[in-house]
Design a protein around this motif. Structure first.
Motif, PDB file in Angstrom:
ATOM      1  N   ASP A  79       3.484  -4.624   4.755  1.00  0.00           N
ATOM      2  CA  ASP A  79       3.149  -5.562   3.674  1.00  0.00           C
ATOM      3  C   ASP A  79       2.295  -4.875   2.609  1.00  0.00           C
ATOM      4  O   ASP A  79       2.575  -4.994   1.405  1.00  0.00           O
ATOM      5  CB  ASP A  79       2.383  -6.770   4.222  1.00  0.00           C
ATOM      6  N   VAL A  80       1.239  -4.192   3.033  1.00  0.00           N
ATOM      7  CA  VAL A  80       0.342  -3.569   2.049  1.00  0.00           C
ATOM      8  C   VAL A  80       0.962  -2.306   1.465  1.00  0.00           C
ATOM      9  O   VAL A  80       0.725  -1.979   0.294  1.00  0.00           O
ATOM     10  CB  VAL A  80      -1.056  -3.282   2.649  1.00  0.00           C
ATOM     11  N   ARG A  81       1.774  -1.614   2.241  1.00  0.00           N
ATOM     12  CA  ARG A  81       2.439  -0.405   1.734  1.00  0.00           C
ATOM     13  C   ARG A  81       3.379  -0.773   0.580  1.00  0.00           C
ATOM     14  O   ARG A  81       3.403  -0.111  -0.464  1.00  0.00           O
ATOM     15  CB  ARG A  81       3.219   0.286   2.856  1.00  0.00           C
ATOM     16  N   ILE A  82       4.159  -1.831   0.771  1.00  0.00           N
ATOM     17  CA  ILE A  82       5.079  -2.272  -0.282  1.00  0.00           C
ATOM     18  C   ILE A  82       4.308  -2.724  -1.513  1.00  0.00           C
ATOM     19  O   ILE A  82       4.609  -2.313  -2.642  1.00  0.00           O
ATOM     20  CB  ILE A  82       5.992  -3.402   0.236  1.00  0.00           C
ATOM     21  N   PHE A  83       3.294  -3.559  -1.290  1.00  0.00           N
ATOM     22  CA  PHE A  83       2.568  -4.111  -2.443  1.00  0.00           C
ATOM     23  C   PHE A  83       1.847  -3.027  -3.236  1.00  0.00           C
ATOM     24  O   PHE A  83       1.929  -2.986  -4.468  1.00  0.00           O
ATOM     25  CB  PHE A  83       1.569  -5.176  -1.993  1.00  0.00           C
ATOM     26  N   THR A  84       1.125  -2.144  -2.538  1.00  0.00           N
ATOM     27  CA  THR A  84       0.365  -1.111  -3.246  1.00  0.00           C
ATOM     28  C   THR A  84       1.279  -0.092  -3.916  1.00  0.00           C
ATOM     29  O   THR A  84       0.854   0.602  -4.846  1.00  0.00           O
ATOM     30  CB  THR A  84      -0.609  -0.396  -2.292  1.00  0.00           C
ATOM     31  N   GLY A  85       2.531  -0.031  -3.473  1.00  0.00           N
ATOM     32  CA  GLY A  85       3.491   0.850  -4.123  1.00  0.00           C
ATOM     33  C   GLY A  85       4.117   0.249  -5.360  1.00  0.00           C
ATOM     34  O   GLY A  85       4.793   0.949  -6.120  1.00  0.00           O
ATOM     35  N   VAL A  86       3.872  -1.029  -5.574  1.00  0.00           N
ATOM     36  CA  VAL A  86       4.484  -1.747  -6.693  1.00  0.00           C
ATOM     37  C   VAL A  86       3.472  -2.117  -7.772  1.00  0.00           C
ATOM     38  O   VAL A  86       3.759  -2.039  -8.961  1.00  0.00           O
ATOM     39  CB  VAL A  86       5.182  -3.035  -6.175  1.00  0.00           C
ATOM     40  N   ILE A  87       2.256  -2.505  -7.368  1.00  0.00           N
ATOM     41  CA  ILE A  87       1.295  -3.063  -8.320  1.00  0.00           C
ATOM     42  C   ILE A  87       0.863  -2.025  -9.360  1.00  0.00           C
ATOM     43  O   ILE A  87       0.631  -0.847  -9.032  1.00  0.00           O
ATOM     44  CB  ILE A  87       0.053  -3.633  -7.578  1.00  0.00           C
ATOM     45  N   ASN A  88       0.768  -2.437 -10.595  1.00  0.00           N
ATOM     46  CA  ASN A  88       0.252  -1.587 -11.670  1.00  0.00           C
ATOM     47  C   ASN A  88      -1.259  -1.436 -11.473  1.00  0.00           C
ATOM     48  O   ASN A  88      -2.001  -2.414 -11.444  1.00  0.00           O
ATOM     49  CB  ASN A  88       0.553  -2.249 -13.022  1.00  0.00           C
ATOM     50  N   THR A  89      -1.711  -0.197 -11.316  1.00  0.00           N
ATOM     51  CA  THR A  89      -3.127   0.039 -11.012  1.00  0.00           C
ATOM     52  C   THR A  89      -3.959   0.399 -12.238  1.00  0.00           C
ATOM     53  O   THR A  89      -5.156   0.664 -12.117  1.00  0.00           O
ATOM     54  CB  THR A  89      -3.267   1.176  -9.986  1.00  0.00           C
ATOM     55  N   GLU A  90      -3.355   0.376 -13.406  1.00  0.00           N
ATOM     56  CA  GLU A  90      -4.048   0.853 -14.604  1.00  0.00           C
ATOM     57  C   GLU A  90      -5.331   0.071 -14.888  1.00  0.00           C
ATOM     58  O   GLU A  90      -6.355   0.652 -15.265  1.00  0.00           O
ATOM     59  CB  GLU A  90      -3.104   0.771 -15.810  1.00  0.00           C
ATOM     60  N   ALA A  91      -5.288  -1.248 -14.710  1.00  0.00           N
ATOM     61  CA  ALA A  91      -6.469  -2.072 -14.992  1.00  0.00           C
ATOM     62  C   ALA A  91      -7.168  -2.546 -13.720  1.00  0.00           C
ATOM     63  O   ALA A  91      -8.204  -3.212 -13.797  1.00  0.00           O
ATOM     64  CB  ALA A  91      -6.049  -3.291 -15.833  1.00  0.00           C
ATOM     65  N   LEU A  92      -6.628  -2.213 -12.561  1.00  0.00           N
ATOM     66  CA  LEU A  92      -7.090  -2.795 -11.307  1.00  0.00           C
ATOM     67  C   LEU A  92      -8.501  -2.325 -10.936  1.00  0.00           C
ATOM     68  O   LEU A  92      -8.751  -1.141 -10.774  1.00  0.00           O
ATOM     69  CB  LEU A  92      -6.107  -2.438 -10.185  1.00  0.00           C
ATOM     70  N   LYS A  93      -9.398  -3.306 -10.786  1.00  0.00           N
ATOM     71  CA  LYS A  93     -10.788  -3.013 -10.429  1.00  0.00           C
ATOM     72  C   LYS A  93     -11.069  -3.275  -8.956  1.00  0.00           C
ATOM     73  O   LYS A  93     -11.940  -2.633  -8.356  1.00  0.00           O
ATOM     74  CB  LYS A  93     -11.738  -3.859 -11.272  1.00  0.00           C
ATOM     75  N   ARG A  94     -10.387  -4.267  -8.355  1.00  0.00           N
ATOM     76  CA  ARG A  94     -10.587  -4.596  -6.949  1.00  0.00           C
ATOM     77  C   ARG A  94      -9.252  -5.038  -6.335  1.00  0.00           C
ATOM     78  O   ARG A  94      -8.511  -5.830  -6.932  1.00  0.00           O
ATOM     79  CB  ARG A  94     -11.557  -5.771  -6.753  1.00  0.00           C
ATOM     80  N   TYR A  95      -9.013  -4.555  -5.136  1.00  0.00           N
ATOM     81  CA  TYR A  95      -7.947  -5.094  -4.292  1.00  0.00           C
ATOM     82  C   TYR A  95      -8.645  -5.588  -3.035  1.00  0.00           C
ATOM     83  O   TYR A  95      -9.104  -4.787  -2.207  1.00  0.00           O
ATOM     84  CB  TYR A  95      -6.898  -4.027  -3.978  1.00  0.00           C
ATOM     85  N   VAL A  96      -8.786  -6.894  -2.917  1.00  0.00           N
ATOM     86  CA  VAL A  96      -9.529  -7.496  -1.810  1.00  0.00           C
ATOM     87  C   VAL A  96      -8.545  -7.897  -0.718  1.00  0.00           C
ATOM     88  O   VAL A  96      -7.648  -8.713  -0.942  1.00  0.00           O
ATOM     89  CB  VAL A  96     -10.336  -8.726  -2.283  1.00  0.00           C
ATOM     90  N   PHE A  97      -8.740  -7.313   0.448  1.00  0.00           N
ATOM     91  CA  PHE A  97      -7.831  -7.544   1.571  1.00  0.00           C
ATOM     92  C   PHE A  97      -8.524  -8.415   2.615  1.00  0.00           C
ATOM     93  O   PHE A  97      -9.619  -8.100   3.084  1.00  0.00           O
ATOM     94  CB  PHE A  97      -7.417  -6.213   2.192  1.00  0.00           C
ATOM     95  N   CYS A  98      -7.862  -9.510   2.976  1.00  0.00           N
ATOM     96  CA  CYS A  98      -8.372 -10.389   4.031  1.00  0.00           C
ATOM     97  C   CYS A  98      -7.893  -9.849   5.375  1.00  0.00           C
ATOM     98  O   CYS A  98      -6.750 -10.057   5.765  1.00  0.00           O
ATOM     99  CB  CYS A  98      -7.887 -11.826   3.825  1.00  0.00           C
ATOM    100  N   SER A  99      -8.778  -9.147   6.060  1.00  0.00           N
ATOM    101  CA  SER A  99      -8.465  -8.610   7.369  1.00  0.00           C
ATOM    102  C   SER A  99      -8.985  -9.559   8.441  1.00  0.00           C
ATOM    103  O   SER A  99      -8.960 -10.776   8.260  1.00  0.00           O
ATOM    104  CB  SER A  99      -9.056  -7.199   7.527  1.00  0.00           C
ATOM    105  N   SER A 100      -9.491  -9.037   9.546  1.00  0.00           N
ATOM    106  CA  SER A 100      -9.934  -9.886  10.650  1.00  0.00           C
ATOM    107  C   SER A 100     -10.816  -9.092  11.604  1.00  0.00           C
ATOM    108  O   SER A 100     -10.641  -7.869  11.760  1.00  0.00           O
ATOM    109  CB  SER A 100      -8.717 -10.423  11.417  1.00  0.00           C
ATOM    110  N   GLY A 101     -11.745  -9.786  12.265  1.00  0.00           N
ATOM    111  CA  GLY A 101     -12.509  -9.165  13.332  1.00  0.00           C
ATOM    112  C   GLY A 101     -11.645  -8.797  14.514  1.00  0.00           C
ATOM    113  O   GLY A 101     -12.100  -8.089  15.427  1.00  0.00           O
ATOM    114  N   ALA A 102     -10.391  -9.227  14.519  1.00  0.00           N
ATOM    115  CA  ALA A 102      -9.468  -8.902  15.609  1.00  0.00           C
ATOM    116  C   ALA A 102      -9.104  -7.426  15.643  1.00  0.00           C
ATOM    117  O   ALA A 102      -8.458  -6.971  16.589  1.00  0.00           O
ATOM    118  CB  ALA A 102      -8.191  -9.741  15.478  1.00  0.00           C
TER     119      ALA A 102
END
Length: 320
Positions: A79-102
Motif C-alpha cells: 500500500d505505501v510502496r504504491i502510494f509513495t511511488g505515485v505522489i508528487n513530492t515537490e511540495a510535500l512537507k509531511r506524510y503522516v502514517f497511522c501505524s499501530s502498537g501492534a
C-alpha cells in the motif's frame, strides 16, 4: 494553510480526522474506494479510486501537489510502496502514517519507540503488515528524505467506532448480562480516544517532527475488569464481570477472540517522547471518553458492527 490529502475519509479514524481538519479551516481532499457515503460536508475533492492499483492511483491524482498527506487506509508495505511511488513530492512537507502498537514484539513491559519490533502472534497478519509498511517508510526517509511522521496508537475508541468493542460492552450492560474477559487481572492495556488522536495527528502540521515515530496513547493503565467497571459506570448499571482463566479456556476449547473484543495480552507504551515533542498530548481519560462514546451509541439505531464472538454466552454457561 496548505493543501491536505487524506487517504480514507468514510470510516472511523479517517472520517473523524477529515471532519476535524475541515473544522480547523483546512482544504481537504479525500481518496476512498467509493463504497461508503460521505455523510458530512466540506470535502474539497473526493477521489474514488482503488489505491492498490498503481496506474489507477496515478491517473486519479494526476500529479497533484499536496503539502500534507494523512495515510489512514494503508495497511501493508505494498500500500505505501504504491502510494509513495505515485505522489508528487515537490511540495510535500509531511506524510503522516497511522501505524499501530501492534508492531512491537510481545512484552509485559512498557514499550518506548525504540523497543524491538517483531512479528507479534497476538496481532497476527495485521501487526506484521503494519511493521513492514513502517520499515519501508523508514528506509524511504533514510535514503531519500521522504517526510514521514509515524504514529503508533493502541486501542482507539470513541464516537463512530465501526468495530464491535465498546458497543459490545454497552450492549451487554444495557441488557444486564455478565461480561466474560480472558486471562488475569495483571493484563494491562492503554486506550486513546478518537478526539485525542485526531488532535495529535493535526498538530503534526505545525511541528518539526519529520522522520520521527511516536507512541500515541492516554497514559492510563487499564485492566479488563476496570474497563468493564468504567463502561458500566457511565450507564449507571452494574453487571458481573467473569474472568475466564487460561486453564478454563483450554478446558472448554475457546480462544479469547471468540468471546471478548480485545486481545488477551498486555499493551503498554511510553508516551514520554510525545509529551516532550511539542505535539498535542492526549487529555481524555477512559471514564470521560467512554461517556462520550456511550452518548453517541445511544443515538444510533443500527451500528456497523463486526461481530466475531460466537461463544460469549457459551463461556458464561461453562463457568457456572
Amino acid at each position: 494553510m496548505g493543501r491536505i490529502l487524506v487517504m480514507g475519509g468514510t470510516e472511523f479514524v479517517s472520517k473523524a480526522l477529515v471532519v476535524h481538519l475541515i473544522s480547523k479551516g483546512y482544504q481537504v481532499d479525500i481518496l476512498t474506494r467509493g463504497k461508503r457515503e460521505v455523510d458530512y460536508q466540506g470535502v474539497h475533492i473526493h477521489y474514488i479510486c482503488n489505491r492498490k492499483d498503481k496506474n489507477e492511483l496515478s491517473n486519479t491524482l494526476n500529479d497533484t501537489q499536496y503539502d500534507y498527506v494523512y495515510d489512514i487506509s494503508a495497511y501493508t508495505e505494498e500500500d505505501v510502496r504504491i502510494f509513495t511511488g505515485v505522489i508528487n513530492t515537490e511540495a510535500l512537507k509531511r506524510y503522516v502514517f497511522c501505524s499501530s502498537g501492534a508492531v512491537y514484539k510481545p512484552s509485559e513491559s512498557r514499550m518506548s519507540e525504540i523497543a524491538e519490533k517483531d512479528n507479534n502472534p497476538n496481532w497476527g497478519q495485521y501487526g506484521e503488515d503494519k511493521k513492514n509498511a513502517e520499515d519501508y517508510l523508514i528506509q524511504l526517509y533514510n535514503s531519500k528524505g521522504f517526510p514521514i511522521v509515524i504514529f503508533r496508537p493502541p486501542y482507539i475508541y470513541g464516537e463512530g467506532n465501526n468495530l464491535y468493542r465498546e458497543a459490545f460492552l454497552f450492549e451487554r450492560i444495557q441488557n444486564k448480562l455478565p461480561i466474560p474477559y480472558p486471562g488475569d487481572d495483571n493484563t494491562l492495556v492503554q486506550f486513546v480516544h478518537i478526539d485525542d488522536l485526531v488532535n495529535v495527528f493535526s498538530s503534526a502540521i505545525d511541528n518539526d517532527c519529520v522522520g520521527q515515530i511516536f507512541n500515541l496513547a492516554y497514559p492510563e493503565d487499564i485492566s479488563w475488569r476496570q474497563l468493564i467497571k468504567i463502561a458500566a459506570s457511565v450507564i449507571e448499571q452494574e453487571v458481573p464481570s467473569v474472568r475466564i482463566s487460561t486453564t478454563k479456556m483450554n478446558e472448554i476449547d475457546v480462544v479469547p477472540r471468540e468471546f471478548f473484543p480485545f486481545r488477551d495480552c498486555s499493551f503498554l507504551m511510553s508516551i514520554e517522547k510525545l509529551k516532550n515533542s511539542g505535539l498535542y498530548s492526549p487529555k481524555i481519560n477512559l471514564r470521560n471518553g467512554m461517556l462520550k462514546a456511550y452518548q453517541w451509541y445511544q443515538g444510533k439505531q443500527k451500528l456497523p458492527q463486526y461481530r466475531k464472538m460466537p461463544k460469549v454466552d457459551y463461556v458464561i454457561e461453562n463457568t457456572k
